[in-house]
Design a protein around this motif. Structure first.
Motif, PDB file in Angstrom:
ATOM      1  N   GLN A 114       0.831  -1.210   0.000  1.00 23.90           N
ATOM      2  CA  GLN A 114       0.000   0.000   0.000  1.00 23.90           C
ATOM      3  C   GLN A 114       0.860   1.251   0.000  1.00 23.90           C
ATOM      4  OE1 GLN A 114      -2.869  -0.751  -0.749  1.00 23.90           O
ATOM      5  NE2 GLN A 114      -2.892  -2.860  -0.031  1.00 23.90           N
ATOM      6  N   LEU A 115       1.960   1.212   0.758  1.00 23.90           N
ATOM      7  CA  LEU A 115       2.858   2.370   0.792  1.00 23.90           C
ATOM      8  C   LEU A 115       3.504   2.594  -0.576  1.00 23.90           C
ATOM      9  CD1 LEU A 115       4.574   1.849   4.265  1.00 23.90           C
ATOM     10  CD2 LEU A 115       2.851   3.569   3.662  1.00 23.90           C
ATOM     11  N   ALA A 116       3.872   1.497  -1.253  1.00 25.61           N
ATOM     12  CA  ALA A 116       4.461   1.625  -2.591  1.00 25.61           C
ATOM     13  C   ALA A 116       3.443   2.217  -3.570  1.00 25.61           C
ATOM     14  CB  ALA A 116       4.949   0.261  -3.080  1.00 25.61           C
ATOM     15  N   TYR A 117       2.213   1.751  -3.499  1.00 30.02           N
ATOM     16  CA  TYR A 117       1.168   2.328  -4.349  1.00 30.02           C
ATOM     17  C   TYR A 117       0.977   3.812  -4.031  1.00 30.02           C
ATOM     18  CZ  TYR A 117      -0.826  -1.806  -6.703  1.00 30.02           C
ATOM     19  OH  TYR A 117      -1.058  -2.883  -7.523  1.00 30.02           O
ATOM     20  N   ALA A 118       0.959   4.141  -2.742  1.00 31.84           N
ATOM     21  CA  ALA A 118       0.751   5.536  -2.352  1.00 31.84           C
ATOM     22  C   ALA A 118       1.880   6.424  -2.880  1.00 31.84           C
ATOM     23  CB  ALA A 118       0.658   5.648  -0.828  1.00 31.84           C
ATOM     24  N   VAL A 119       3.115   5.931  -2.817  1.00 30.40           N
ATOM     25  CA  VAL A 119       4.249   6.689  -3.369  1.00 30.40           C
ATOM     26  C   VAL A 119       4.083   6.857  -4.880  1.00 30.40           C
ATOM     27  CG1 VAL A 119       6.734   6.603  -3.805  1.00 30.40           C
ATOM     28  CG2 VAL A 119       5.858   6.011  -1.545  1.00 30.40           C
ATOM     29  N   ALA A 120       3.624   5.800  -5.545  1.00 27.86           N
ATOM     30  CA  ALA A 120       3.409   5.868  -6.995  1.00 27.86           C
ATOM     31  C   ALA A 120       2.354   6.907  -7.353  1.00 27.86           C
ATOM     32  CB  ALA A 120       2.997   4.494  -7.521  1.00 27.86           C
ATOM     33  N   PHE A 121       1.291   6.968  -6.546  1.00 28.99           N
ATOM     34  CA  PHE A 121       0.151   7.834  -6.871  1.00 28.99           C
ATOM     35  C   PHE A 121       0.318   9.271  -6.371  1.00 28.99           C
ATOM     36  CE2 PHE A 121      -2.593   3.755  -6.303  1.00 28.99           C
ATOM     37  CZ  PHE A 121      -2.069   3.246  -7.481  1.00 28.99           C
ATOM     38  N   TRP A 122       1.240   9.490  -5.446  1.00 26.10           N
ATOM     39  CA  TRP A 122       1.339  10.779  -4.766  1.00 26.10           C
ATOM     40  C   TRP A 122       1.496  11.978  -5.713  1.00 26.10           C
ATOM     41  CZ3 TRP A 122      -0.115  12.618  -0.357  1.00 26.10           C
ATOM     42  CH2 TRP A 122       0.406  13.821   0.114  1.00 26.10           C
ATOM     43  N   PRO A 123       2.307  11.881  -6.771  1.00 28.34           N
ATOM     44  CA  PRO A 123       2.446  13.057  -7.651  1.00 28.34           C
ATOM     45  C   PRO A 123       1.138  13.526  -8.279  1.00 28.34           C
ATOM     46  CG  PRO A 123       4.231  11.508  -8.048  1.00 28.34           C
ATOM     47  CD  PRO A 123       3.244  10.807  -7.148  1.00 28.34           C
ATOM     48  N   ARG A 124       0.130  12.669  -8.339  1.00 25.73           N
ATOM     49  CA  ARG A 124      -1.151  13.054  -8.934  1.00 25.73           C
ATOM     50  C   ARG A 124      -2.232  13.283  -7.868  1.00 25.73           C
ATOM     51  NH1 ARG A 124      -1.772  13.374 -13.961  1.00 25.73           N
ATOM     52  NH2 ARG A 124      -4.030  13.248 -13.707  1.00 25.73           N
ATOM     53  N   ARG A 125      -1.802  13.556  -6.660  1.00 24.16           N
ATOM     54  CA  ARG A 125      -2.756  13.758  -5.564  1.00 24.16           C
ATOM     55  C   ARG A 125      -3.677  14.941  -5.827  1.00 24.16           C
ATOM     56  NH1 ARG A 125       2.195  15.441  -4.467  1.00 24.16           N
ATOM     57  NH2 ARG A 125       2.598  17.497  -3.559  1.00 24.16           N
ATOM     58  N   GLY A 126      -3.179  15.926  -6.602  1.00 19.20           N
ATOM     59  CA  GLY A 126      -4.002  17.095  -6.884  1.00 19.20           C
ATOM     60  C   GLY A 126      -5.237  16.782  -7.707  1.00 19.20           C
ATOM     61  N   ALA A 127      -5.211  15.659  -8.430  1.00 15.06           N
ATOM     62  CA  ALA A 127      -6.371  15.257  -9.231  1.00 15.06           C
ATOM     63  C   ALA A 127      -7.254  14.259  -8.497  1.00 15.06           C
ATOM     64  CB  ALA A 127      -5.899  14.646 -10.552  1.00 15.06           C
ATOM     65  N   SER A 128      -6.889  13.917  -7.264  1.00 14.52           N
ATOM     66  CA  SER A 128      -7.631  12.899  -6.518  1.00 14.52           C
ATOM     67  C   SER A 128      -8.755  13.517  -5.698  1.00 14.52           C
ATOM     68  CB  SER A 128      -6.677  12.149  -5.576  1.00 14.52           C
ATOM     69  OG  SER A 128      -6.317  12.970  -4.479  1.00 14.52           O
ATOM     70  N   LEU A 129      -9.439  12.661  -4.946  1.00 14.35           N
ATOM     71  CA  LEU A 129     -10.537  13.119  -4.097  1.00 14.35           C
ATOM     72  C   LEU A 129     -10.065  13.966  -2.920  1.00 14.35           C
ATOM     73  CD1 LEU A 129     -12.864   9.975  -3.929  1.00 14.35           C
ATOM     74  CD2 LEU A 129     -12.973  11.937  -5.476  1.00 14.35           C
ATOM     75  N   LEU A 130      -8.757  14.080  -2.722  1.00 18.83           N
ATOM     76  CA  LEU A 130      -8.261  14.963  -1.673  1.00 18.83           C
ATOM     77  C   LEU A 130      -8.697  16.397  -1.913  1.00 18.83           C
ATOM     78  CD1 LEU A 130      -4.605  13.634  -1.170  1.00 18.83           C
ATOM     79  CD2 LEU A 130      -6.558  13.330   0.359  1.00 18.83           C
ATOM     80  N   ARG A 131      -8.964  16.740  -3.164  1.00 20.44           N
ATOM     81  CA  ARG A 131      -9.430  18.092  -3.499  1.00 20.44           C
ATOM     82  C   ARG A 131     -10.952  18.227  -3.368  1.00 20.44           C
ATOM     83  NH1 ARG A 131      -5.983  21.484  -6.394  1.00 20.44           N
ATOM     84  NH2 ARG A 131      -3.866  21.133  -5.636  1.00 20.44           N
ATOM     85  N   ARG A 132     -11.630  17.125  -3.085  1.00 18.91           N
ATOM     86  CA  ARG A 132     -13.091  17.151  -2.941  1.00 18.91           C
ATOM     87  C   ARG A 132     -13.476  16.463  -1.632  1.00 18.91           C
ATOM     88  NH1 ARG A 132     -14.124  14.738  -8.825  1.00 18.91           N
ATOM     89  NH2 ARG A 132     -11.986  14.057  -8.466  1.00 18.91           N
ATOM     90  N   PRO A 133     -13.340  17.175  -0.519  1.00 18.86           N
ATOM     91  CA  PRO A 133     -13.504  16.578   0.810  1.00 18.86           C
ATOM     92  C   PRO A 133     -14.825  15.840   1.021  1.00 18.86           C
ATOM     93  CG  PRO A 133     -12.585  18.781   0.986  1.00 18.86           C
ATOM     94  CD  PRO A 133     -12.972  18.589  -0.454  1.00 18.86           C
ATOM     95  N   LEU A 134     -15.898  16.325   0.410  1.00 17.82           N
ATOM     96  CA  LEU A 134     -17.188  15.663   0.623  1.00 17.82           C
ATOM     97  C   LEU A 134     -17.170  14.228   0.096  1.00 17.82           C
ATOM     98  CD1 LEU A 134     -19.841  18.430  -0.152  1.00 17.82           C
ATOM     99  CD2 LEU A 134     -19.229  17.448   2.068  1.00 17.82           C
ATOM    100  N   LEU A 135     -16.432  13.996  -0.975  1.00 19.55           N
ATOM    101  CA  LEU A 135     -16.369  12.659  -1.548  1.00 19.55           C
ATOM    102  C   LEU A 135     -15.459  11.735  -0.746  1.00 19.55           C
ATOM    103  CD1 LEU A 135     -16.263  13.486  -5.363  1.00 19.55           C
ATOM    104  CD2 LEU A 135     -18.212  12.830  -3.954  1.00 19.55           C
ATOM    105  N   LEU A 136     -14.729  12.302   0.211  1.00 20.08           N
ATOM    106  CA  LEU A 136     -13.903  11.472   1.098  1.00 20.08           C
ATOM    107  C   LEU A 136     -14.720  10.846   2.225  1.00 20.08           C
ATOM    108  CD1 LEU A 136     -10.734  13.729   1.534  1.00 20.08           C
ATOM    109  CD2 LEU A 136     -10.946  11.669   0.149  1.00 20.08           C
ATOM    110  N   VAL A 137     -15.908  11.391   2.445  1.00 20.56           N
ATOM    111  CA  VAL A 137     -16.732  10.926   3.570  1.00 20.56           C
ATOM    112  C   VAL A 137     -17.003   9.425   3.513  1.00 20.56           C
ATOM    113  CG1 VAL A 137     -18.986  11.129   4.688  1.00 20.56           C
ATOM    114  CG2 VAL A 137     -17.754  13.189   3.962  1.00 20.56           C
ATOM    115  N   PRO A 138     -17.406   8.843   2.367  1.00 23.75           N
ATOM    116  CA  PRO A 138     -17.653   7.391   2.350  1.00 23.75           C
ATOM    117  C   PRO A 138     -16.429   6.565   2.742  1.00 23.75           C
ATOM    118  CG  PRO A 138     -18.576   8.421   0.391  1.00 23.75           C
ATOM    119  CD  PRO A 138     -17.757   9.456   1.076  1.00 23.75           C
ATOM    120  N   TYR A 139     -15.235   7.011   2.337  1.00 24.73           N
ATOM    121  CA  TYR A 139     -14.020   6.289   2.710  1.00 24.73           C
ATOM    122  C   TYR A 139     -13.806   6.353   4.229  1.00 24.73           C
ATOM    123  CZ  TYR A 139     -12.727   6.137  -2.237  1.00 24.73           C
ATOM    124  OH  TYR A 139     -12.713   5.904  -3.598  1.00 24.73           O
TER     125      TYR A 139
END
Length: 262
Positions: A114-139
């Protein structure tokens, strides 16, 4: 004219065509072995299920390797292969020991995945749900509910399981920034590990229906990993195309500038 045709016929085949067949063969082998593995679960053939589980992640890693051959592999691809390698170790760990040691070893390897995947995905965090807090609620609700249900029976394993759950959830959220398909894969992976936790810590838990919990765990696990890989390869191809277009545009612009200077 003849010379021109000769030059065309001897032109090098693009690397995408050269790597398409090996990647397709590896993908076919992965799908076939996954079907055999799931069939073994349905048939109650535990030994066959164990043995086939050792090889599914290496085949999926081979898909990624073959699909990205022909040049330097991107950071996203390299870390994905690392994640699949740790996943393979997590798949194999339960057969090397037993009891809590086996479970913790498995969790440890998948935590690294999971940490390796997270490192792989981190550069694109700006396009993820981190920018849309309401959509993080289900997680957040899913993670909180899972911890609440498992905590009364987890004992000393509660802390490592919570750490793993947080890392898994972060990976699933970050995967949404890579590609829509990868985001679905990350969510399904989360479901798979939730089923493992419920089976391990909730007495009498069993997925309703005619199929065993083990079957559903592996179905969601294989589907989640496969969709992550599909999304990652799509993103890598798009990034490669964008880089090629940008480089081509720069070359054209440079040529035009040189022509004007002349």
């Amino acid at each position: 004219m003849v010379a021109s045709i000769s030059r065309v016929s001897h032109a090098p085949v693009p690397s995408t065509l050269l790597r398409r067949r090996p990647a397709a063969l590896a993908a076919g082998a992965f799908l076939l072995l996954s079907a055999v593995h799931l069939g073994a679960h349905l048939a109650g053939a535990e030994r066959l299920a164990e043995v086939t589980q050792w090889f599914v992640m290496p085949l999926l890693a081979l898909v990624v390797w073959a699909a990205t051959a022909g040049g330097p592999r991107s950071r996203l691809v390299r870390w994905t292969i690392v994640a699949l390698g740790f996943s393979w170790l997590g798949d194999s760990a339960p057969d090397l020991s037993s009891g809590d040691v086996s479970f913790l070893t498995m969790v440890g390897f998948f935590l690294l995945a999971q940490l390796a995947y997270a490192v792989a995905f981190w550069p694109r965090r700006g396009a993820s749900l981190l920018r849309r807090p309401l959509l993080l609620v289900p997680y957040g609700i899913a993670l909180g509910a899972l911890v609440a249900v498992c905590a009364p029976h987890a004992g000393a394993l509660l802390v490592p399981v919570m750490v793993y759950g947080v890392c898994l959830t972060v990976m699933a959220v970050l995967s949404t920034g890579v590609d829509r398909v990868a985001g679905v894969g990350g969510a399904i992976f989360l479901v798979s590990d939730a089923l493992i936790a419920l089976g391990a810590f909730v007495p009498g838990f069993e997925v309703p229906g005619p199929f065993s919990s083990g079957f559903w765990v592996m179905l969601t696990y294989l589907a989640g990993q496969a969709l992550l890989v599909v999304g990652i390869l799509r993103r890598d191809a798009q990034d490669g195309s964008a880089a090629g277009i940008s480089g081509g545009s720069s070359s054209v612009a440079g040529g035009a500038s040189g022509a004007r200077s002349a």
